[in-house]
Design an enzyme around this catalytic site. Sequence first.
Site, PDB file in Angstrom:
ATOM      1  CD  GLU A 156       4.015   5.366 -10.856  1.00 34.58           C
ATOM      2  OE1 GLU A 156       3.551   4.960  -9.775  1.00 34.58           O
ATOM      3  OE2 GLU A 156       4.210   6.559 -11.123  1.00 34.58           O
ATOM      4  CB  ALA A 159       1.638   3.037  -3.903  1.00 36.61           C
ATOM      5  CD  GLU A 208      -1.043   5.467 -10.235  1.00 35.16           C
ATOM      6  OE1 GLU A 208      -1.611   5.277 -11.332  1.00 35.16           O
ATOM      7  OE2 GLU A 208       0.037   4.936  -9.940  1.00 35.16           O
ATOM      8  N   GLY A 241       1.826   2.074  -8.907  1.00 35.85           N
ATOM      9  CA  GLY A 241       3.245   2.061  -8.546  1.00 35.85           C
ATOM     10  C   GLY A 241       3.958   0.804  -9.003  1.00 35.85           C
TER      11      GLY A 241
HETATM   12  C1  3H9 Z   1      -0.251   4.147  -6.458  1.00 31.99           C
HETATM   13  O1  3H9 Z   1       0.277   3.150  -6.882  1.00 31.99           O
HETATM   14  C2  3H9 Z   1       0.448   5.460  -6.291  1.00 31.99           C
HETATM   15  C3  3H9 Z   1       1.772   5.548  -7.020  1.00 31.99           C
HETATM   16  O2  3H9 Z   1       1.611   6.033  -8.328  1.00 31.99           O
HETATM   17  C4  3H9 Z   1       2.706   6.552  -6.402  1.00 31.99           C
HETATM   18  C5  3H9 Z   1       3.272   6.309  -5.079  1.00 31.99           C
HETATM   19  C6  3H9 Z   1       4.314   7.296  -4.692  1.00 31.99           C
HETATM   20  N1  3H9 Z   1      -2.871  -1.213  -1.472  1.00 31.99           N
HETATM   21  O3  3H9 Z   1      -9.745  -5.834  -4.466  1.00 31.99           O
HETATM   22  P1  3H9 Z   1      -9.498  -7.085  -3.696  1.00 31.99           P
HETATM   23  C7  3H9 Z   1      -6.325  -4.871  -0.740  1.00 31.99           C
HETATM   24  S1  3H9 Z   1      -1.857   4.121  -5.930  1.00 31.99           S
HETATM   25  C8  3H9 Z   1      -3.290  -1.776  -0.341  1.00 31.99           C
HETATM   26  O4  3H9 Z   1     -10.598  -7.603  -2.855  1.00 31.99           O
HETATM   27  P2  3H9 Z   1      -9.282  -8.504  -6.156  1.00 31.99           P
HETATM   28  C9  3H9 Z   1      -7.831  -4.696  -0.720  1.00 31.99           C
HETATM   29  O5  3H9 Z   1      -8.208  -3.550   0.005  1.00 31.99           O
HETATM   30  C10 3H9 Z   1      -2.360   2.424  -6.103  1.00 31.99           C
HETATM   31  N2  3H9 Z   1      -4.232  -2.736  -0.305  1.00 31.99           N
HETATM   32  O6  3H9 Z   1      -8.953  -8.253  -4.631  1.00 31.99           O
HETATM   33  C11 3H9 Z   1      -8.252  -5.988  -0.064  1.00 31.99           C
HETATM   34  O7  3H9 Z   1      -8.002  -5.860   1.331  1.00 31.99           O
HETATM   35  P3  3H9 Z   1      -9.004  -6.465   2.409  1.00 31.99           P
HETATM   36  C12 3H9 Z   1      -2.750   2.085  -7.487  1.00 31.99           C
HETATM   37  C13 3H9 Z   1      -4.740  -3.125  -1.480  1.00 31.99           C
HETATM   38  O8  3H9 Z   1      -8.550  -9.714  -6.530  1.00 31.99           O
HETATM   39  C14 3H9 Z   1      -7.245  -7.004  -0.640  1.00 31.99           C
HETATM   40  O9  3H9 Z   1      -6.114  -6.231  -1.063  1.00 31.99           O
HETATM   41  N3  3H9 Z   1      -3.317   0.770  -7.515  1.00 31.99           N
HETATM   42  C15 3H9 Z   1      -4.336  -2.580  -2.692  1.00 31.99           C
HETATM   43  O10 3H9 Z   1     -10.745  -8.456  -6.393  1.00 31.99           O
HETATM   44  C16 3H9 Z   1      -7.770  -7.759  -1.820  1.00 31.99           C
HETATM   45  O11 3H9 Z   1      -8.222  -6.818  -2.795  1.00 31.99           O
HETATM   46  C17 3H9 Z   1      -4.641   0.529  -7.552  1.00 31.99           C
HETATM   47  O12 3H9 Z   1      -5.436   1.438  -7.609  1.00 31.99           O
HETATM   48  C18 3H9 Z   1      -3.345  -1.573  -2.674  1.00 31.99           C
HETATM   49  N4  3H9 Z   1      -2.875  -0.989  -3.784  1.00 31.99           N
HETATM   50  O13 3H9 Z   1      -8.669  -7.255  -6.946  1.00 31.99           O
HETATM   51  C19 3H9 Z   1      -5.057  -0.913  -7.531  1.00 31.99           C
HETATM   52  N5  3H9 Z   1      -5.039  -3.172  -3.686  1.00 31.99           N
HETATM   53  O14 3H9 Z   1      -9.012  -7.930   2.157  1.00 31.99           O
HETATM   54  C20 3H9 Z   1      -6.164  -1.120  -6.530  1.00 31.99           C
HETATM   55  C21 3H9 Z   1      -5.859  -4.067  -3.094  1.00 31.99           C
HETATM   56  O15 3H9 Z   1      -8.436  -6.028   3.715  1.00 31.99           O
HETATM   57  N6  3H9 Z   1      -6.519  -2.497  -6.390  1.00 31.99           N
HETATM   58  N7  3H9 Z   1      -5.673  -4.041  -1.766  1.00 31.99           N
HETATM   59  O16 3H9 Z   1     -10.338  -5.836   2.141  1.00 31.99           O
HETATM   60  C22 3H9 Z   1      -7.340  -3.165  -7.243  1.00 31.99           C
HETATM   61  O17 3H9 Z   1      -7.747  -2.649  -8.258  1.00 31.99           O
HETATM   62  C23 3H9 Z   1      -7.765  -4.547  -6.882  1.00 31.99           C
HETATM   63  O18 3H9 Z   1      -7.602  -4.690  -5.501  1.00 31.99           O
HETATM   64  C24 3H9 Z   1      -6.974  -5.677  -7.589  1.00 31.99           C
HETATM   65  C25 3H9 Z   1      -7.310  -7.026  -6.930  1.00 31.99           C
HETATM   66  C26 3H9 Z   1      -7.373  -5.695  -9.060  1.00 31.99           C
HETATM   67  C27 3H9 Z   1      -5.488  -5.469  -7.482  1.00 31.99           C
END
Ligand code: 3H9
Length: 687
Positions: free
Chosen positions: A105, A63, A125, A102
């Site tokens: 999911e 998400a 999450e 998400g």
């Molecule tokens: C969820 O899913 C809730 C659901 O259960 C229910 C819903 C109803 N959203 O980290 P990076 C951005 S909660 C928006 O540097 P990497 C990040 O801020 C979500 N933006 O890259 C950055 O932006 P900027 C559960 C996101 O390769 C850019 O993408 N998911 C999101 O080192 C690059 O990111 C998580 O907790 C996002 N979900 O690592 C996953 N994710 O360039 C969280 C990233 O403007 N994300 N961005 O600064 C991560 O763990 C790492 O970002 C990931 C990539 C491993 C994916």
Amino acid sequence: MSEFVTIEREGEIGLIGMDKPPVNAIGVALRTAIHEALSDLISDQKIKAIVLYGAGRFFSAGADIKDFARSAEQPTLPEVLKFINDCPKPVIAAMHGRALGGALELALSAHLRVGIAGLKVALPEVKLGLLPGAGGTQRLPRLAGMAAAIDIICTGREVSADEALRLGLVAKVVGGSSRDAGVAAARDVLAGKLAAIPTDDLLVETDDNAVSAAKARYANALTAPQTALDAISAATLPIDEGLAKERALFMALMQGEERAGLVHAFLAERETLKIPEAGSNIRSVERVGVVGGGTMGSGITAAFCLAGIPVSLIETDSQRVIKARETVEKYLAGALKRGKLTEQDHVKALENLVTSDELNDLANVDLVIEAIFEDMNAKTDLFAKLDKLCKPDAILSSNTSYLDINQIASATSRPAAVLGLHFFSPAHIMRLLEVVVTDNTSPDIVATAFDLARQLKKVPVRSGVCDGFIGNRILSRYRKVCEYLVLDGVEFDQVDRALTDFGFAMGPFAVSDLAGLDIGRAARERKAASRPPQERYSRVADLICEQGWFGRKTGKGYYLYSEGKLIGPNPDAQAIVYKERAALELVPKTFTDEEIVARYITAMIQEAVTVLEEGVALRPVDIDAVKLFGYGFPRHRGGPMHLADQIGVSELISRIETYAEEDAYFWQVPQLLRTMKNEGQSFAEMN
Ligand code: 3H9
């Protein structure tokens, strides 16, 4: 059709590719696009099976964290996922790279999943103060069983492709592209070779043992894992009831301060990368030199070894070289044991490590990090020598914790190539790296330092030059509050307990004991001459040091230690406090834990605001990152500036004014706080 998905038709197979760079975050726009694309393919008579995959580096990061305010907008993610589960045609999710939150999911709501080798899936999450709110707590137990679902959801840990296969989360792990793997799986489904089953049709077996064990394990944890457990327990209910319960619990967490703090911390780690120098030319750093093999120098050397960057460590004589090498090797062996390093990388790191007592061995390195003792003359002498012997384009940096790097740079003929790289002990573990930019540091040097930090997996924060830079300067202020509280009536361990209950991993007095009380004494001695006469000064720490009690390493400090283990408060140290209070004719007062925390945090924010006012920190979020990643500020509280917004500017001013009635010199309201009050501004807006 939306720009965020591609739709293709390959014979009887319809394909939906999520394509929203950089991470296919599923916000309202992508949710809508998936829903529309699916409707389109359902109504196409020729299409018999549908494949969902992700374009780019990942399947999807889940998400959209930056779009949480719109998470209730329709179609909500749970609605889209129910639509997928209920789809009359088989839906196959083909995942590569990562499928998180998400996104996993989404895949769990499909009728079959395949993974590409190297895939990692997770429901992280809880790390954001949430629970999987789009069916994860109901569908994961249906596929993997209750015990595995509890473990995966409550820890938020990553699951490898092999484990996902073992747990039945994916039917196959294959090579190639996710698109092609999806098509192949869809053909197998249509040929009757693979089963595609709606997850919601599956039943969950109760597992009371797993639930009660987890209840005990998470009893003292944050709210999110405990609430997630409640949601998972509902998986034994009929699916719609379970999903409704999950949604209600998810929405409650979404409103919470814990969620706000953890999401802020997640974004802070990435925001600090946005610096004015971003985009400048990055120099190549092939080999690094470290001068000084003490605790810091050895830790820094190990950090480079862990990142696979060749490093030369220089000490002054052969005995010291041997000792420094042993320390680095010990750190690397520890990393190997903890799984942070593979056997192969361990061997390579040792091959890439050169130790020597010859400064001239740094003639060919691209970057030098000086980590010798904190003495300006010693540092300027060293920098003058390095300037002469190093390559003309080598970068020279200092790991000083507080000395003026402008002055250090002026000892060289290349001040534009000099900067501070302030690591935090233990340097191979702590994630913060203050990148201290002098009056002359050139943009490409700053950009190179930030790039290096990325390779080291550190969180770099840009700081200007001042005594202590961002972190230690703020620390020195709130640390004084602890000394004042003790003089005024609080016992050391009450201060520590109040702050650990607030969420710090250790209290300030326990931290001082760990660091060594002699370190603090050296800093006080250095500042003694410039200490303003109006400033209140507690002699307690000096009197404790006079006894030869330097904390953990001497078995005695604020606390007593036996074989390195803390066994309780040191009554003799407390006796020194009583004596000092009597000498100063202070009548001890009582303070509640809340009052202790309020003073500590207010002093932290007060100095942080001054650091902002002076432009030492670029933005409030940089200060949050410093405190979160270098000083153990509780992550779920988001950092001092995030917390300041929650406390409110008026309340902060009122607190400072109240405390000023006792000590008007220490407690002064920064002008920026008053301006913010007048203009109704928040720290978040300054980010
Ligand atoms: C969820 O899913 C809730 C659901 O259960 C229910 C819903 C109803 N959203 O980290 P990076 C951005 S909660 C928006 O540097 P990497 C990040 O801020 C979500 N933006 O890259 C950055 O932006 P900027 C559960 C996101 O390769 C850019 O993408 N998911 C999101 O080192 C690059 O990111 C998580 O907790 C996002 N979900 O690592 C996953 N994710 O360039 C969280 C990233 O403007 N994300 N961005 O600064 C991560 O763990 C790492 O970002 C990931 C990539 C491993 C994916």
